[in-house]
Design a protein around this motif. Structure first.
Motif, PDB file in Angstrom:
ATOM      1  N   LYS A   1       0.804  -1.215   0.000  1.00 31.01           N
ATOM      2  CA  LYS A   1       0.000   0.000   0.000  1.00 31.01           C
ATOM      3  C   LYS A   1       0.837   1.266   0.000  1.00 31.01           C
ATOM      4  CE  LYS A   1      -3.857  -2.265   2.360  1.00 31.01           C
ATOM      5  NZ  LYS A   1      -4.725  -2.272   3.559  1.00 31.01           N
ATOM      6  N   GLU A   2       2.131   1.144   0.203  1.00 35.47           N
ATOM      7  CA  GLU A   2       2.970   2.319   0.333  1.00 35.47           C
ATOM      8  C   GLU A   2       3.435   2.870  -1.007  1.00 35.47           C
ATOM      9  OE1 GLU A   2       6.127   1.396   2.979  1.00 35.47           O
ATOM     10  OE2 GLU A   2       4.814   0.696   4.581  1.00 35.47           O
ATOM     11  N   THR A   3       3.335   2.113  -2.083  1.00 33.08           N
ATOM     12  CA  THR A   3       3.775   2.573  -3.394  1.00 33.08           C
ATOM     13  C   THR A   3       2.732   2.240  -4.446  1.00 33.08           C
ATOM     14  OG1 THR A   3       4.906   0.490  -3.909  1.00 33.08           O
ATOM     15  CG2 THR A   3       6.192   2.174  -2.763  1.00 33.08           C
ATOM     16  N   PRO A   4       2.622   3.046  -5.516  1.00 33.65           N
ATOM     17  CA  PRO A   4       1.635   2.777  -6.563  1.00 33.65           C
ATOM     18  C   PRO A   4       1.854   1.433  -7.240  1.00 33.65           C
ATOM     19  CG  PRO A   4       2.448   5.021  -6.726  1.00 33.65           C
ATOM     20  CD  PRO A   4       3.297   4.326  -5.709  1.00 33.65           C
TER      21      PRO A   4
ATOM     22  N   ARG B   1       9.626   5.400 -14.994  1.00 30.26           N
ATOM     23  CA  ARG B   1      10.287   6.462 -15.763  1.00 30.26           C
ATOM     24  C   ARG B   1       9.299   7.226 -16.627  1.00 30.26           C
ATOM     25  NH1 ARG B   1      14.490   2.503 -16.310  1.00 30.26           N
ATOM     26  NH2 ARG B   1      13.778   1.924 -18.394  1.00 30.26           N
ATOM     27  N   LEU B   2       8.279   6.552 -17.127  1.00 33.40           N
ATOM     28  CA  LEU B   2       7.312   7.196 -18.022  1.00 33.40           C
ATOM     29  C   LEU B   2       6.260   7.999 -17.265  1.00 33.40           C
ATOM     30  CD1 LEU B   2       6.663   4.277 -20.557  1.00 33.40           C
ATOM     31  CD2 LEU B   2       7.918   6.404 -20.994  1.00 33.40           C
ATOM     32  N   ALA B   3       6.036   7.673 -15.998  1.00 29.04           N
ATOM     33  CA  ALA B   3       4.928   8.279 -15.257  1.00 29.04           C
ATOM     34  C   ALA B   3       4.942   9.811 -15.239  1.00 29.04           C
ATOM     35  CB  ALA B   3       4.907   7.724 -13.827  1.00 29.04           C
ATOM     36  N   PRO B   4       6.081  10.476 -15.011  1.00 29.52           N
ATOM     37  CA  PRO B   4       6.048  11.945 -14.911  1.00 29.52           C
ATOM     38  C   PRO B   4       5.722  12.659 -16.213  1.00 29.52           C
ATOM     39  CG  PRO B   4       8.028  11.025 -13.879  1.00 29.52           C
ATOM     40  CD  PRO B   4       7.415   9.939 -14.680  1.00 29.52           C
TER      41      PRO B   4
ATOM     42  N   LEU C   1      -3.239  -3.390 -14.635  1.00 26.07           N
ATOM     43  CA  LEU C   1      -2.560  -2.972 -13.409  1.00 26.07           C
ATOM     44  C   LEU C   1      -1.427  -1.999 -13.719  1.00 26.07           C
ATOM     45  CD1 LEU C   1      -2.288  -6.306 -11.364  1.00 26.07           C
ATOM     46  CD2 LEU C   1      -3.789  -4.364 -10.913  1.00 26.07           C
ATOM     47  N   MET C   2      -0.693  -2.280 -14.789  1.00 25.43           N
ATOM     48  CA  MET C   2       0.399  -1.393 -15.186  1.00 25.43           C
ATOM     49  C   MET C   2      -0.134  -0.024 -15.596  1.00 25.43           C
ATOM     50  SD  MET C   2       3.431  -2.542 -14.856  1.00 25.43           S
ATOM     51  CE  MET C   2       4.656  -3.802 -15.098  1.00 25.43           C
ATOM     52  N   ALA C   3      -1.237  -0.004 -16.326  1.00 26.80           N
ATOM     53  CA  ALA C   3      -1.823   1.260 -16.758  1.00 26.80           C
ATOM     54  C   ALA C   3      -2.279   2.084 -15.549  1.00 26.80           C
ATOM     55  CB  ALA C   3      -3.007   1.003 -17.691  1.00 26.80           C
ATOM     56  N   HIS C   4      -2.894   1.423 -14.593  1.00 26.80           N
ATOM     57  CA  HIS C   4      -3.365   2.135 -13.406  1.00 26.80           C
ATOM     58  C   HIS C   4      -2.194   2.645 -12.575  1.00 26.80           C
ATOM     59  CE1 HIS C   4      -5.549   2.810  -9.568  1.00 26.80           C
ATOM     60  NE2 HIS C   4      -6.511   3.196 -10.404  1.00 26.80           N
TER      61      HIS C   4
ATOM     62  N   GLU D   1      -1.320   6.430 -11.289  1.00 25.85           N
ATOM     63  CA  GLU D   1      -1.135   6.743  -9.866  1.00 25.85           C
ATOM     64  C   GLU D   1       0.198   7.435  -9.589  1.00 25.85           C
ATOM     65  OE1 GLU D   1      -3.191   6.331  -7.152  1.00 25.85           O
ATOM     66  OE2 GLU D   1      -4.707   5.998  -8.690  1.00 25.85           O
ATOM     67  N   MET D   2       1.212   7.185 -10.419  1.00 26.64           N
ATOM     68  CA  MET D   2       2.524   7.804 -10.212  1.00 26.64           C
ATOM     69  C   MET D   2       2.705   9.093 -11.009  1.00 26.64           C
ATOM     70  SD  MET D   2       5.231   4.653  -9.940  1.00 26.64           S
ATOM     71  CE  MET D   2       4.696   3.853 -11.434  1.00 26.64           C
ATOM     72  N   SER D   3       1.699   9.462 -11.778  1.00 21.11           N
ATOM     73  CA  SER D   3       1.823  10.622 -12.660  1.00 21.11           C
ATOM     74  C   SER D   3       1.312  11.884 -11.971  1.00 21.11           C
ATOM     75  CB  SER D   3       1.014  10.380 -13.941  1.00 21.11           C
ATOM     76  OG  SER D   3      -0.375  10.517 -13.679  1.00 21.11           O
ATOM     77  N   PRO D   4       1.606  13.053 -12.535  1.00 21.15           N
ATOM     78  CA  PRO D   4       1.055  14.304 -11.994  1.00 21.15           C
ATOM     79  C   PRO D   4      -0.466  14.366 -12.087  1.00 21.15           C
ATOM     80  CG  PRO D   4       2.939  14.744 -13.426  1.00 21.15           C
ATOM     81  CD  PRO D   4       2.595  13.305 -13.611  1.00 21.15           C
ATOM     82  N   ARG D   5      -1.064  13.465 -12.870  1.00 19.12           N
ATOM     83  CA  ARG D   5      -2.516  13.437 -13.038  1.00 19.12           C
ATOM     84  C   ARG D   5      -3.208  12.531 -12.005  1.00 19.12           C
ATOM     85  NH1 ARG D   5      -4.414  15.207 -18.097  1.00 19.12           N
ATOM     86  NH2 ARG D   5      -2.762  15.873 -19.519  1.00 19.12           N
TER      87      ARG D   5
END
Length: 453
Positions: free
Chosen positions: A143-146, A166-169, A186-189, A193-197
């Motif tokens: 639960k601590e990381t996306p 690397r792609l998330a930002p 799961l990868m798409a979600h 979750e790790m992106s600015p959006r």
């Protein structure tokens, strides 16, 4: 010097107990402790918490039977469920062997004891213990990381996870490729979750699950009166994802006549609702996924090449489960623990035969198939350990037949060494410390397994 793992030998015969203690102590892996009865065994368990127990079934006051040994087995596993208990007994009654395994024993080994072979079984049990302990730690940290919802230890899957990180930002369009059941959603979600959006909406639509004549209205929405039954204005999935992420699953199934409208949206970032007269600007990041050979579809005229390049600014390939070295067993244990807990079932682990079958099976349905088989087995199993029969893995389904003990041991050692080196950037000293062995021992093992850094 690397810390040794603790192992307890429970044997009522004084001479054999002493012999096994000295023979097994000649090892740089285990620190050996001994006990002659259930009381002494449990005292040592509580004080030392050994990871491996070699247990004689014929303990006093029932040295010619198995009742006391089986009671000791149950008490050990109640106190510390992850402990790997190896039954080593002169009592070769098959019923007692099966009962011990059903109660949670890791393996059954009849006397007379071959020390070298017993040592191999103990090392194999230790590897499994370490994998399960690591998986439990991962489960506690999920639960601590996306990316916590993605269980991965293999270099192949870790590489895909690092690509997502690397792609998330950035805001580039990402095409996630992989076989059905590999976890593309799961990868798409995780990417979202790790992106600015991340604080914006995450909207997913499966292009293969919606009839062709309804897909356009689902994606782009429609105005009141646009067609029969359009009694009110309806916002489509693209517009719902404004300021967030739109996930187009099974993009290869999008009808050709709708692909041109999707291309226009990706080029101009505007949409027209069906029946609408004005353009609507939409700010979304597009992530898509497919299990189809897109190049072949383009060559056959079933998918627009210009749309493909708009969707595939960067692609991430998710490896099939059969390509993920070491992950089958870790995922199997994760699902077993999850379903045993959620369904309130007494299942604690797998038999050695089940682990061998899980390792050898090709898993054409990937993680989804593994999850479904484990869930079914947990629901229907009679004992505390799942067997290959519980998993419905017949001999003919296992790709290379039943593996030998040597095969399983070498594969487990190879996978663990590779994972340790990967986690420590090929630093052999750090990897040796993680594995609990000395650096010379690890160098020797790497030479045997033909591993080079």
């Amino acid at each position: 010097m690397a810390r040794k793992s603790k192992a307890l030998v429970v044997e009522d015969d004084d001479g054999l107990r002493s012999q096994m203690r000295w023979a097994l102590a000649d090892d740089d892996v285990f620190e050996i402790m001994v006990a002659g009865n259930r009381k002494d065994a449990m005292t040592t368990m509580r004080k030392e918490e050994p990871t491996i127990v070699v247990l004689d079934l014929g303990l006093p006051p029932d040295p010619n039977g198995a009742s006391e040994g089986l009671a000791t087995l149950e008490e050990i596993l109640t106190f510390r469920p992850l402990t790997k208990v190896i039954i080593a007994s002169g009592n070769e009654d098959r019923n007692n062997a099966l009962k011990a395994v059903s109660l949670g024993a890791y393996d059954f080994y009849p006397k007379p004891v071959d020390i070298d072979e017993l040592r191999l079984i103990m090392r194999r049990a230790l590897r499994l213990y370490e994998l399960e302990e690591e998986n439990q730690r991962y489960a506690n940290e999920r639960k601590e990381t996306p990316l916590g919802g993605i269980i991965a230890g293999s270099p192949e899957m870790l590489s895909a996870c690092r690509m997502i990180e690397r792609l998330a930002p950035s805001d580039v369009s990402v095409l996630v490729m992989g076989e059905s059941g590999t976890g593309k959603d799961l990868m798409a979600h995780a990417l979202h979750e790790m992106s600015p959006r991340a604080k914006g909406p995450y909207v997913a639509i499966n292009c293969a699950a919606i009839p062709e004549h309804l897909l356009e209205s689902e994606l782009f929405g429609y105005e009141k009166g646009a067609f029969t039954g359009a009694h009110k204005q309806t916002i489509g999935k693209v517009e719902q994802a404004n300021k967030g992420t739109l996930f187009l699953d099974e993009i290869g199934d999008m009808p050709l006549n709708l692909q041109s409208k999707m291309l226009r949206f990706l080029q101009n970032r505007v949409i027209d609702r069906i029946g609408g007269r004005s353009e609507i600007k939409v700010d979304v990041r597009v992530v898509s996924a497919t299990n189809q050979p897109m190049e072949e579809m383009i060559a056959d005229g079933r998918f627009r090449e210009d749309l493909y390049y708009r969707l595939d600014e960067v692609n991430v390939r998710i490896p099939a489960l059969r390509e993920r070295s070491g992950d089958k067993e870790v995922l199997a244990k994760f699902f077993l623990d999850k379903f045993a807990r959620d369904l309130d079932r007494p299942v604690k682990g797998f038999t050695s035969g089940a682990l061998a079958a899980i390792s050898s099976y090709e898993w054409p349905g990937n993680v989804r198939e593994l999850e479904n088989r484990i869930k079914r087995a947990v629901v229907l199993a009679d004992g505390k350990l799942l067997s290959e029969e519980d998993l419905n893995l017949e001999a003919g389904e296992v790709s290379q037949g039943f593996p030998t003990l040597k095969d399983v041991r070498e594969k487990a050692e190879y996978n663990l060494v590779m994972q340790a080196l990967e986690l420590n950037d090929n630093n052999v000293s750090a990897a040796a410390k993680l594995l609990g062995v000395s650096r010379p021992t690890l160098y020797g093992l790497m030479k045997t397994l033909n591993i080079r850094t």
